[in-house]
Write an enzyme that holds these catalytic residues in place. Structure first.
Site, PDB file in Angstrom:
ATOM      1  N   GLY A 150      35.910  50.331  40.812  1.00  0.00           N
ATOM      2  CA  GLY A 150      34.643  49.682  40.482  1.00  0.00           C
ATOM      3  C   GLY A 150      33.603  49.733  41.587  1.00  0.00           C
ATOM      4  O   GLY A 150      32.638  48.968  41.571  1.00  0.00           O
ATOM      5  N   GLN A 151      33.797  50.658  42.550  1.00  0.00           N
ATOM      6  CA  GLN A 151      32.821  50.762  43.639  1.00  0.00           C
ATOM      7  C   GLN A 151      31.569  51.478  43.139  1.00  0.00           C
ATOM      8  O   GLN A 151      31.660  52.589  42.607  1.00  0.00           O
ATOM      9  CB  GLN A 151      33.440  51.539  44.814  1.00  0.00           C
ATOM     10  CG  GLN A 151      32.528  51.620  46.030  1.00  0.00           C
ATOM     11  CD  GLN A 151      33.188  52.330  47.199  1.00  0.00           C
ATOM     12  OE1 GLN A 151      34.334  52.801  47.118  1.00  0.00           O
ATOM     13  NE2 GLN A 151      32.469  52.435  48.313  1.00  0.00           N
ATOM     14  N   SER A 152      30.420  50.834  43.305  1.00  0.00           N
ATOM     15  CA  SER A 152      29.165  51.435  42.827  1.00  0.00           C
ATOM     16  C   SER A 152      28.266  51.919  43.955  1.00  0.00           C
ATOM     17  O   SER A 152      27.361  52.707  43.726  1.00  0.00           O
ATOM     18  CB  SER A 152      28.398  50.443  41.940  1.00  0.00           C
ATOM     19  OG  SER A 152      28.005  49.317  42.686  1.00  0.00           O
ATOM     20  N   ASN A 201      36.049  46.746  46.612  1.00  0.00           N
ATOM     21  CA  ASN A 201      36.163  47.711  45.528  1.00  0.00           C
ATOM     22  C   ASN A 201      36.163  49.109  46.127  1.00  0.00           C
ATOM     23  O   ASN A 201      35.333  49.416  46.993  1.00  0.00           O
ATOM     24  CB  ASN A 201      34.986  47.563  44.559  1.00  0.00           C
ATOM     25  CG  ASN A 201      34.996  46.229  43.844  1.00  0.00           C
ATOM     26  OD1 ASN A 201      36.052  45.679  43.568  1.00  0.00           O
ATOM     27  ND2 ASN A 201      33.818  45.697  43.557  1.00  0.00           N
ATOM     28  N   HIS A 205      32.940  42.284  49.814  1.00  0.00           N
ATOM     29  CA  HIS A 205      32.260  41.165  49.175  1.00  0.00           C
ATOM     30  C   HIS A 205      32.901  39.861  49.660  1.00  0.00           C
ATOM     31  O   HIS A 205      34.123  39.737  49.670  1.00  0.00           O
ATOM     32  CB  HIS A 205      32.456  41.195  47.650  1.00  0.00           C
ATOM     33  CG  HIS A 205      31.885  42.396  46.962  1.00  0.00           C
ATOM     34  ND1 HIS A 205      30.726  42.350  46.211  1.00  0.00           N
ATOM     35  CD2 HIS A 205      32.317  43.683  46.882  1.00  0.00           C
ATOM     36  CE1 HIS A 205      30.479  43.541  45.695  1.00  0.00           C
ATOM     37  NE2 HIS A 205      31.430  44.366  46.082  1.00  0.00           N
ATOM     38  N   HIS A 241      31.972  48.325  52.086  1.00  0.00           N
ATOM     39  CA  HIS A 241      31.487  46.937  52.085  1.00  0.00           C
ATOM     40  C   HIS A 241      32.587  46.009  51.601  1.00  0.00           C
ATOM     41  O   HIS A 241      33.418  46.389  50.777  1.00  0.00           O
ATOM     42  CB  HIS A 241      30.241  46.767  51.217  1.00  0.00           C
ATOM     43  CG  HIS A 241      30.355  47.293  49.824  1.00  0.00           C
ATOM     44  ND1 HIS A 241      30.288  48.643  49.541  1.00  0.00           N
ATOM     45  CD2 HIS A 241      30.535  46.671  48.643  1.00  0.00           C
ATOM     46  CE1 HIS A 241      30.413  48.820  48.229  1.00  0.00           C
ATOM     47  NE2 HIS A 241      30.580  47.637  47.657  1.00  0.00           N
ATOM     48  N   ASP A 245      24.178  39.598  48.354  1.00  0.00           N
ATOM     49  CA  ASP A 245      24.183  40.550  47.244  1.00  0.00           C
ATOM     50  C   ASP A 245      22.963  40.277  46.354  1.00  0.00           C
ATOM     51  O   ASP A 245      22.615  39.128  46.081  1.00  0.00           O
ATOM     52  CB  ASP A 245      25.476  40.400  46.434  1.00  0.00           C
ATOM     53  CG  ASP A 245      25.710  41.595  45.515  1.00  0.00           C
ATOM     54  OD1 ASP A 245      26.651  42.360  45.783  1.00  0.00           O
ATOM     55  OD2 ASP A 245      24.944  41.755  44.537  1.00  0.00           O
ATOM     56  N   ILE A 246      22.334  41.345  45.895  1.00  0.00           N
ATOM     57  CA  ILE A 246      21.108  41.218  45.112  1.00  0.00           C
ATOM     58  C   ILE A 246      21.389  40.688  43.696  1.00  0.00           C
ATOM     59  O   ILE A 246      20.493  40.154  43.048  1.00  0.00           O
ATOM     60  CB  ILE A 246      20.391  42.594  45.078  1.00  0.00           C
ATOM     61  CG1 ILE A 246      18.904  42.446  44.846  1.00  0.00           C
ATOM     62  CG2 ILE A 246      21.010  43.528  44.067  1.00  0.00           C
ATOM     63  CD1 ILE A 246      18.103  43.715  45.119  1.00  0.00           C
TER      64      ILE A 246
END
Ligand code: AMP
Length: 114
Positions: free
Chosen positions: A93-95, A87, A102, A100, A30-31
């Site tokens: 809270g999925q952006s 998420n 986490h 995906h 994750d960035i």
């Protein structure tokens, strides 16, 4: 060209720090890590979210979980404990609108997540 960020990562058009792959899934860091270990596991093919994968292609859902387990082992958080998060949707809270999971670990993770 697709405007889906994770489709572009899986196609290799946008660079990512890839840590593992399987036939139909990819794992990359994750960035904006929220823990010492923070890796995202995605299907190469586009699905909007993890429940959509599970309903359309249960074998692919299992492949995502197996790759998440492999990542946890590789990253040294299998025995210590870690968290898998998917998420889903706006209130979840999925952006990023590509499925995906986490993989978070490397420190004690509180609950509820906030
Ligand atoms: P979510 O909020 O559950 O949809 O998670 C999306 C995650 O993608 C966030 O934790 C972001 O930090 C992460 N992210 C966004 N852009 C990138 C990128 N280019 N490479 C790696 N991770 C990213």
């Amino acid at each position: 060209m697709t405007d889906c960020l994770f489709c572009r990562i899986s196609a290799g058009d946008i660079p990512a720090d890839v840590v593992a792959r399987s036939d139909r899934a990819l794992a990359f860091r994750d960035i904006q890590p929220q823990a010492p270990v923070h890796v995202l596991v995605i299907p190469v093919e586009h699905f909007d979210d993890v429940p959509a994968v599970a309903e359309a292609d249960p074998a692919l859902g299992a492949e995502l979980l197996a790759l998440a387990a492999q990542v946890a082992r590789q990253e040294g958080v299998s025995a210590s404990g870690h968290r898998l998060v998917a998420n889903t949707g706006l209130e979840g809270g999925q952006s990023v609108g590509h499925a995906h999971i986490h993989v978070l670990g490397g420190r004690p993770l509180g609950w509820p997540p906030g």
